[in-house]
Design a protein around this motif. Structure first.
Motif, PDB file in Angstrom:
ATOM      1  N   GLY A  30     -55.777 -67.620  80.625  1.00  0.00           N
ATOM      2  CA  GLY A  30     -56.377 -66.629  81.495  1.00  0.00           C
ATOM      3  C   GLY A  30     -55.425 -65.470  81.685  1.00  0.00           C
ATOM      4  N   SER A  31     -55.188 -64.709  80.614  1.00  0.00           N
ATOM      5  CA  SER A  31     -54.156 -63.679  80.612  1.00  0.00           C
ATOM      6  C   SER A  31     -54.411 -62.551  81.597  1.00  0.00           C
ATOM      7  N   ALA A  32     -55.628 -62.428  82.083  1.00  0.00           N
ATOM      8  CA  ALA A  32     -55.957 -61.308  82.969  1.00  0.00           C
ATOM      9  C   ALA A  32     -55.025 -61.246  84.169  1.00  0.00           C
ATOM     10  N   ARG A  33     -54.612 -62.412  84.673  1.00  0.00           N
ATOM     11  CA  ARG A  33     -53.770 -62.402  85.869  1.00  0.00           C
ATOM     12  C   ARG A  33     -52.357 -61.902  85.581  1.00  0.00           C
ATOM     13  N   ASN A  34     -51.990 -61.839  84.308  1.00  0.00           N
ATOM     14  CA  ASN A  34     -50.664 -61.354  83.943  1.00  0.00           C
ATOM     15  C   ASN A  34     -50.673 -59.908  83.457  1.00  0.00           C
ATOM     16  N   LEU A  35     -51.839 -59.295  83.454  1.00  0.00           N
ATOM     17  CA  LEU A  35     -51.941 -57.881  83.103  1.00  0.00           C
ATOM     18  C   LEU A  35     -51.701 -57.039  84.357  1.00  0.00           C
ATOM     19  N   PRO A  36     -51.221 -55.812  84.216  1.00  0.00           N
ATOM     20  CA  PRO A  36     -50.893 -54.996  85.393  1.00  0.00           C
ATOM     21  C   PRO A  36     -52.125 -54.664  86.232  1.00  0.00           C
ATOM     22  N   PRO A  37     -52.074 -54.930  87.528  1.00  0.00           N
ATOM     23  CA  PRO A  37     -53.200 -54.601  88.413  1.00  0.00           C
ATOM     24  C   PRO A  37     -53.558 -53.119  88.385  1.00  0.00           C
ATOM     25  N   SER A  38     -52.569 -52.271  88.093  1.00  0.00           N
ATOM     26  CA  SER A  38     -52.849 -50.837  88.038  1.00  0.00           C
ATOM     27  C   SER A  38     -53.870 -50.509  86.961  1.00  0.00           C
ATOM     28  N   CYS A  39     -54.008 -51.415  85.967  1.00  0.00           N
ATOM     29  CA  CYS A  39     -55.010 -51.223  84.918  1.00  0.00           C
ATOM     30  C   CYS A  39     -56.267 -52.040  85.210  1.00  0.00           C
ATOM     31  N   THR A  40     -56.083 -53.323  85.547  1.00  0.00           N
ATOM     32  CA  THR A  40     -57.246 -54.195  85.749  1.00  0.00           C
ATOM     33  C   THR A  40     -58.066 -53.805  86.974  1.00  0.00           C
ATOM     34  N   SER A  41     -57.464 -53.074  87.908  1.00  0.00           N
ATOM     35  CA  SER A  41     -58.223 -52.636  89.081  1.00  0.00           C
ATOM     36  C   SER A  41     -59.180 -51.496  88.740  1.00  0.00           C
ATOM     37  N   LYS A  42     -58.953 -50.864  87.590  1.00  0.00           N
ATOM     38  CA  LYS A  42     -59.785 -49.728  87.197  1.00  0.00           C
ATOM     39  C   LYS A  42     -60.698 -50.050  86.016  1.00  0.00           C
ATOM     40  N   LEU A  43     -60.244 -50.977  85.158  1.00  0.00           N
ATOM     41  CA  LEU A  43     -60.982 -51.276  83.935  1.00  0.00           C
ATOM     42  C   LEU A  43     -61.189 -52.776  83.785  1.00  0.00           C
ATOM     43  N   ARG A  44     -62.102 -53.151  82.900  1.00  0.00           N
ATOM     44  CA  ARG A  44     -62.266 -54.561  82.578  1.00  0.00           C
ATOM     45  C   ARG A  44     -60.956 -55.090  82.000  1.00  0.00           C
ATOM     46  N   PRO A  45     -60.516 -56.285  82.407  1.00  0.00           N
ATOM     47  CA  PRO A  45     -59.231 -56.812  81.933  1.00  0.00           C
ATOM     48  C   PRO A  45     -59.085 -56.797  80.417  1.00  0.00           C
ATOM     49  N   GLY A  46     -60.179 -57.055  79.705  1.00  0.00           N
ATOM     50  CA  GLY A  46     -60.097 -57.070  78.246  1.00  0.00           C
ATOM     51  C   GLY A  46     -59.627 -55.751  77.665  1.00  0.00           C
TER      52      GLY A  46
END
Length: 275
Positions: free
Chosen positions: A143-159
């Motif tokens: 579940g790599s989404a939790r290790n991606l930067p929130p500054s990106c995932t908060s604006k875009l789909r984690p993928g």
């Protein structure tokens, strides 16, 4: 008129056969090849042993260093089956990696082969998680989404945050991108992968772009335009730089032949990557 076949022994003894010019030319060719071989051996670099870092802080990574850090790639695994399939390879386990590798090209410690970075701290970060360094050893499907930067995932789909055009703008560390606009790996595996080309119409083109049809060349040129458009948003930032060439190549910085050789192109007395 009779014909004679020259062998290597004869070419080294021109006076014996009365045809010194032909033999001298043959000898010159052998000496040239020998010189090239010696140069490549000298440029190969000294093997560097692998280091397993349990804690970056414990190794002093928090201190200010004049360091050149090379982040290696290796593609993704996208489900349990493909991730498990990597576990017994260097792309799935550090235990399967070579224990020592040669540092050459941008990682060389010799000034003549790497004049800009030879005396820097040179670090090569090996890759084995199949998830762009976001994986978790606690689970096969992390579940790599939790290790991606929130500054990106908060604006875009984690993928989407796996892709450079969305991710690079979130990087705060100084970074310099070196890539070919006609990246050979991307063209072979993304633009025209075998699964999308069941009849093999791209096979000859992918082996040698001289064999490409006008339609295929146009597709590659369109691919280049899309690539340049994707990274265009990173220009103008003082912490980011890039060198994009038009080679049909992949991973140019680590190979001495494409990083710096005696006949490399020079621009304003500064060597460029091979074109």
């Amino acid at each position: 008129m009779g014909h004679r076949f020259w062998d290597d022994e004869e070419s080294l003894l021109p006076s014996r056969f009365g045809n010194g010019q032909m033999a001298d030319a043959k000898l010159g060719q052998w000496l040239f090849l020998l010189a090239c071989a010696v140069t490549l051996l000298k440029a190969a670099g000294v093997p560097v042993e692998i280091t397993y870092v349990q804690s970056a802080v414990a190794k002093g990574a928090g201190e200010k260093l004049n360091a050149n850090m090379l982040i290696t790639g290796g593609g993704w695994c996208n489900n349990v089956t493909t991730c498990v399939g990597r576990k017994n390879t260097r792309l799935g386990s550090s235990k399967q990696m070579l224990k020592a590798i040669a540092f050459s090209g941008i990682l060389s410690n010799r000034k003549m082969f790497n004049p800009d970075f030879y005396n820097w701290n040179r670090i090569k970060v090996r890759y084995c998680d199949g998830a762009s360094f976001t994986g978790d050893v606690a689970a096969v499907n992390p579940g790599s989404a939790r290790n991606l930067p929130p500054s990106c995932t908060s604006k875009l789909r984690p993928g989407l945050c796996f892709f450079p055009q969305y991710m690079a703008s979130q990087i705060r560390t100084r970074i310099f991108f070196v890539n070919a606009a006609y990246d050979s790996w991307q063209i072979k595996n993304i633009l025209a992968p075998g699964v999308a080309d069941p009849h093999g119409t791209w096979n000859e083109c992918k082996l040698d772009i001289k064999n490409c049809s006008p339609t295929q060349l146009k597709a590659m040129q369109d691919f280049r335009v899309q690539f340049l458009s994707a990274i265009g948003g990173m220009t103008g930032c003082p912490l980011k730089g890039m060198f994009i060439d038009s080679c049909y190549a992949h991973c140019q910085t680590e190979m001495q032949e494409t990083w710096l050789m005696a006949d490399s192109p020079v621009l304003n007395k500064t060597h460029q990557l091979e074109q």
